[in-house]
Design an enzyme around this catalytic site. Sequence first.
Site, PDB file in Angstrom:
ATOM      1  N   PHE A 168      -1.306  19.485  -0.850  1.00  0.00           N
ATOM      2  CA  PHE A 168      -0.689  19.592   0.577  1.00  0.00           C
ATOM      3  C   PHE A 168      -1.243  20.972   1.202  1.00  0.00           C
ATOM      4  CE2 PHE A 168       1.923  20.934   3.832  1.00  0.00           C
ATOM      5  CZ  PHE A 168       2.235  19.634   4.661  1.00  0.00           C
ATOM      6  N   ASP A 253      -5.186  28.295  -1.347  1.00  0.00           N
ATOM      7  CA  ASP A 253      -4.095  28.140  -0.340  1.00  0.00           C
ATOM      8  C   ASP A 253      -2.824  28.791  -0.800  1.00  0.00           C
ATOM      9  OD1 ASP A 253      -2.096  27.258   1.530  1.00  0.00           O
ATOM     10  OD2 ASP A 253      -2.818  25.297   1.585  1.00  0.00           O
ATOM     11  N   LYS A 282       3.095  30.826   6.617  1.00  0.00           N
ATOM     12  CA  LYS A 282       4.567  30.866   6.341  1.00  0.00           C
ATOM     13  C   LYS A 282       5.214  32.334   6.249  1.00  0.00           C
ATOM     14  CE  LYS A 282       5.259  26.109   4.736  1.00  0.00           C
ATOM     15  NZ  LYS A 282       4.208  25.168   3.925  1.00  0.00           N
TER      16      LYS A 282
HETATM   17  C1  LIG Z   1       3.312  24.525   4.774  1.00  0.00           C
HETATM   18  C2  LIG Z   1       1.958  24.299   3.878  1.00  0.00           C
HETATM   19  C3  LIG Z   1       0.868  24.126   4.681  1.00  0.00           C
HETATM   20  C4  LIG Z   1       0.781  23.960   6.163  1.00  0.00           C
HETATM   21  O1  LIG Z   1       1.333  25.091   6.895  1.00  0.00           O
HETATM   22  P1  LIG Z   1       1.583  24.561   8.515  1.00  0.00           P
HETATM   23  O2  LIG Z   1       2.252  25.919   8.871  1.00  0.00           O
HETATM   24  O3  LIG Z   1       3.095  23.799   8.268  1.00  0.00           O
HETATM   25  O4  LIG Z   1       0.615  23.874   9.343  1.00  0.00           O
HETATM   26  C5  LIG Z   1      -0.676  24.443   4.123  1.00  0.00           C
HETATM   27  N1  LIG Z   1      -0.669  24.503   2.859  1.00  0.00           N
HETATM   28  C6  LIG Z   1       0.519  24.631   2.100  1.00  0.00           C
HETATM   29  C7  LIG Z   1       0.269  24.849   0.638  1.00  0.00           C
HETATM   30  C8  LIG Z   1       1.807  24.659   2.486  1.00  0.00           C
HETATM   31  O5  LIG Z   1       2.694  24.865   1.918  1.00  0.00           O
END
Ligand SMILES: *Cc1c(COP(=O)(O)O)cnc(C)c1O
Length: 424
Positions: A168, A253, A282
């Site tokens: 994700f 990520d 985040k």
């Molecule tokens: C939440 C998340 C994203 C995307 O972030 P947004 O601010 O919602 O665009 C990307 N990678 C990971 C691992 C995430 O948990």
Amino acid sequence: MPRTGNVTNDNDYEKFRLMSRLLNHENELTTEEHLALNDEFGAHNYLPLPVVYERTKGVWAWDIDGNKYLDFLSAYSSQNAGYCHPKIVKALCDTAKHLGVPSRAFLSETQGPFTAELAEFCQKDMVLLMNTGAEAVETAIKTARLWGYKTKGVPEGKAEIIVMDGNFHGRTTTIVGFSSEKLYKDGFGPFTPGFVSVPYGDDRALYNAITPNTVAILFEPIQGEAGIKVPPDGYLQNIRDMCDGDNVLMIADEIQVGLGRTGYRFACDHEEVVPDLYILGKALGGGLYPVSAVVGDKDTLGLFIPGQHGSTFGANPIACAVGRAYLRVYHEEDLAYRSKNAGEYFMKKLREINSPYIKEIRGRGLLIGVELDRAARPFCEALKELGLLCKETHGNIIRLAPPLIITQKQIDWAIKRIKKVLEA
Ligand SMILES: *Cc1c(COP(=O)(O)O)cnc(C)c1O
């Protein structure tokens, strides 16, 4: 549609009633009316639990009916420092009072300092600031391709990036294009080419997928949305070794798992592995404001020239002030250390629960998944009734990720309720 005499359509009447309540009694709207407003006028891209937040503080949230909840979702790990942390709120307000968004055509007094502090925090040369997580992932993809063409010498248009099944990374068309989740991608094609997906945690599959045109391996050090999937020990180091061996960028990520969530500064620190690029988001926004970044060295981020990439709001004064405040709070309150300790205690207590429904409990720090043998939603609904908010992921997994400032007493409070629901 013009109204003619009596209202005969129930739906029109409901809408009319809602609008007049909104106009005349906004402060008295009930939870049902808020849900109805959202249903009627908002696209249905989420299915929220029926709670309408009115106030948040630390680990707590209050809804408009006066119910108090311990929040175990933390806005998907955005609330590491706890809701409305006074120092982060102050940074936001102080800046907003005297300095608006000048765009990137000019500098602001908060940008340079934050850029330097974030690079220092990551022990990297450079930072590229964006707003949302997905934007930062897109930025990392562009960085990797640019590096592939300019430095590695991959023929134009041939760059490949290896991603993981179950990934994700956000919701843009490019990103959902390499998702393995049908719900995320079906109906949104055609997609950006140049991505290859391999099973998560499988070294051999990864090794076999690397070609001379591979520019990067993009991965989550723990897969959050896939259900808190922790890779086998040594996996991160193996990725590092393959990247070194084949001249490929390692892109972590850390949007959900970084900045203290898993008991370390970064989830990669668990194996003392340093990726070429960190993707952050985040929690970097202190739970108040969207702030994201790609952080790396001069050999990658240094390749951008003016005009190649940008964002009107990226690196704006408020974002930078909030990001700085989060980093300060992270150090002052020892968030990673607290997450590690609280996480170990919480995990131990969870393992003592004797439930026929639990298949597995896994995680690191305060990112914990409880996998059930059945749908998790009814359990989340039951927990909500007992004052604990959490959210299911992938149908049968309860994600437990409270703010990192949670105390042992509050964990005990939560355990009592989780036990009650899971042993019922
Ligand atoms: C939440 C998340 C994203 C995307 O972030 P947004 O601010 O919602 O665009 C990307 N990678 C990971 C691992 C995430 O948990």
